[in-house]
Motif scaffolding. Structure first.
Motif, PDB file in Angstrom:
ATOM      1  N   ALA A   8       0.455 -12.770  -6.930  1.00  0.00           N
ATOM      2  CA  ALA A   8       0.754 -11.392  -6.935  1.00  0.00           C
ATOM      3  C   ALA A   8      -0.554 -10.586  -5.411  1.00  0.00           C
ATOM      4  CB  ALA A   8       0.289 -10.740  -7.801  1.00  0.00           C
ATOM      5  N   LYS A   9      -0.037 -11.563  -4.648  1.00  0.00           N
ATOM      6  CA  LYS A   9      -1.133 -11.372  -3.269  1.00  0.00           C
ATOM      7  C   LYS A   9      -0.285  -9.958  -2.606  1.00  0.00           C
ATOM      8  CE  LYS A   9      -1.285 -15.478  -1.256  1.00  0.00           C
ATOM      9  NZ  LYS A   9      -0.906 -17.102  -0.406  1.00  0.00           N
ATOM     10  N   PRO A  10      -1.765 -10.046  -2.360  1.00  0.00           N
ATOM     11  CA  PRO A  10      -1.459  -8.273  -1.444  1.00  0.00           C
ATOM     12  C   PRO A  10      -1.050  -8.487  -0.601  1.00  0.00           C
ATOM     13  CG  PRO A  10      -3.960  -8.653  -1.805  1.00  0.00           C
ATOM     14  CD  PRO A  10      -3.148  -9.761  -2.247  1.00  0.00           C
ATOM     15  N   GLY A  11       0.097  -7.655  -0.061  1.00  0.00           N
ATOM     16  CA  GLY A  11       1.102  -7.905   0.605  1.00  0.00           C
ATOM     17  C   GLY A  11       0.664  -7.670   2.380  1.00  0.00           C
ATOM     18  N   LYS A  12       1.577  -7.762   3.207  1.00  0.00           N
ATOM     19  CA  LYS A  12       1.658  -7.301   4.706  1.00  0.00           C
ATOM     20  C   LYS A  12       0.490  -5.884   4.590  1.00  0.00           C
ATOM     21  CE  LYS A  12       1.925 -12.049   5.697  1.00  0.00           C
ATOM     22  NZ  LYS A  12       0.710 -12.661   5.454  1.00  0.00           N
ATOM     23  N   ASP A  13       1.540  -4.373   4.275  1.00  0.00           N
ATOM     24  CA  ASP A  13       1.001  -3.657   4.306  1.00  0.00           C
ATOM     25  C   ASP A  13      -0.097  -3.609   4.312  1.00  0.00           C
ATOM     26  OD1 ASP A  13       3.822  -3.328   4.909  1.00  0.00           O
ATOM     27  OD2 ASP A  13       4.693  -2.469   3.904  1.00  0.00           O
TER      28      ASP A  13
END
Length: 238
Positions: free
Chosen positions: A49-54
């Motif tokens: 659940a890694k933070p997304g690029k945005d």
């Protein structure tokens, strides 16, 4: 480590730590240091659940995607890198947010590796330690929903690709949401059995996290972003 305020957000898996950290970092001019033993690894995106690029472009994140899956990483490594990151963020006049559920990593920074007895350990000065509290049944539902969303997002393909490249013996592949697929790929368990193991292992991990964090009497337990925001504002104006 440079002096200055440090806000720490801890909690069990699927408790909403990342979302709360993003909200507070936006409000208080902060940057985020991820204290997670899985998101340090490259390519493990869906299952962690890694933070997304945005999100990462809006608020800078540290200590994500810094290791290959076949490399080992420990709390000592984390302490050095996190301490350097805290100093860098503070030097820019921003607020460092140390966020995650890997208790050993968190403690390595704020208690200087003294884990045997929290009551005898001094919390790093000017540190605010916030914990997210959930009803157990509510958290179980959140965990199940998260696992289902991971599978819908292509977790099976992500794990298969990494297993083909690195094998399940790689240190990173021992992580929850990855190791459960080994028997499935070997034809020794069904997809449904794999899903049930994912639910079970994530829940057991959440219980271990609760046991770790409940020992720490310095944590301010909250149930909403509003409560966290009030605590952060009061802390930063001191």
């Amino acid at each position: 480590m440079a002096a200055g305020p440090l806000i720490v957000i801890v909690g069990q898996t699927a408790s909403g730590k990342s979302a709360m950290a993003m909200d507070l970092a936006r409000k208080f001019n902060g940057e985020i240091i991820c204290a997670d033993s899985r998101t340090i690894y490259k390519y493990m995106d869906i299952g962690t659940a890694k933070p997304g690029k945005d999100e990462q472009s809006e608020v800078r994140h540290y200590l994500i995607d810094i290791m290959d899956l076949d490399k080992r990483f420990n709390a000592s490594d984390f302490k050095k890198l996190a301490s350097d990151s805290i100093g860098s963020i503070s030097a820019k006049g921003k607020v460092p947010f140390l966020v995650g559920g890997t208790g050993l990593y968190i403690s390595s920074v704020i208690y200087d590796f003294r884990f045997d007895d929290y009551d005898d350990n001094k919390l790093r000065e000017n540190t605010l330690l916030i914990g997210i509290k959930h009803d157990p049944e509510q958290l179980k539902t959140r965990i199940k929903h998260r696992v289902d969303k991971m599978i819908e997002a292509g977790l099976e393909a992500e794990v298969r690709n990494l297993a083909d490249q690195y094998g399940f013996a790689a240190p990173g592949m021992n992580a929850i949401c990855y190791k459960e697929w080994k028997d499935y790929f070997a034809g020794e368990q069904s997809l449904e059995e794999t899903k049930q193991n994912l639910y079970k292992d994530n829940w057991q991990y959440a219980r271990r996290q609760k046991t770790w964090f409940k020992r720490d009497k310095n944590i301010h337990w909250i149930t909403s972003v509003r409560e966290a925001s009030v605590l952060a504002q009061q802390f930063l104006i001191q």
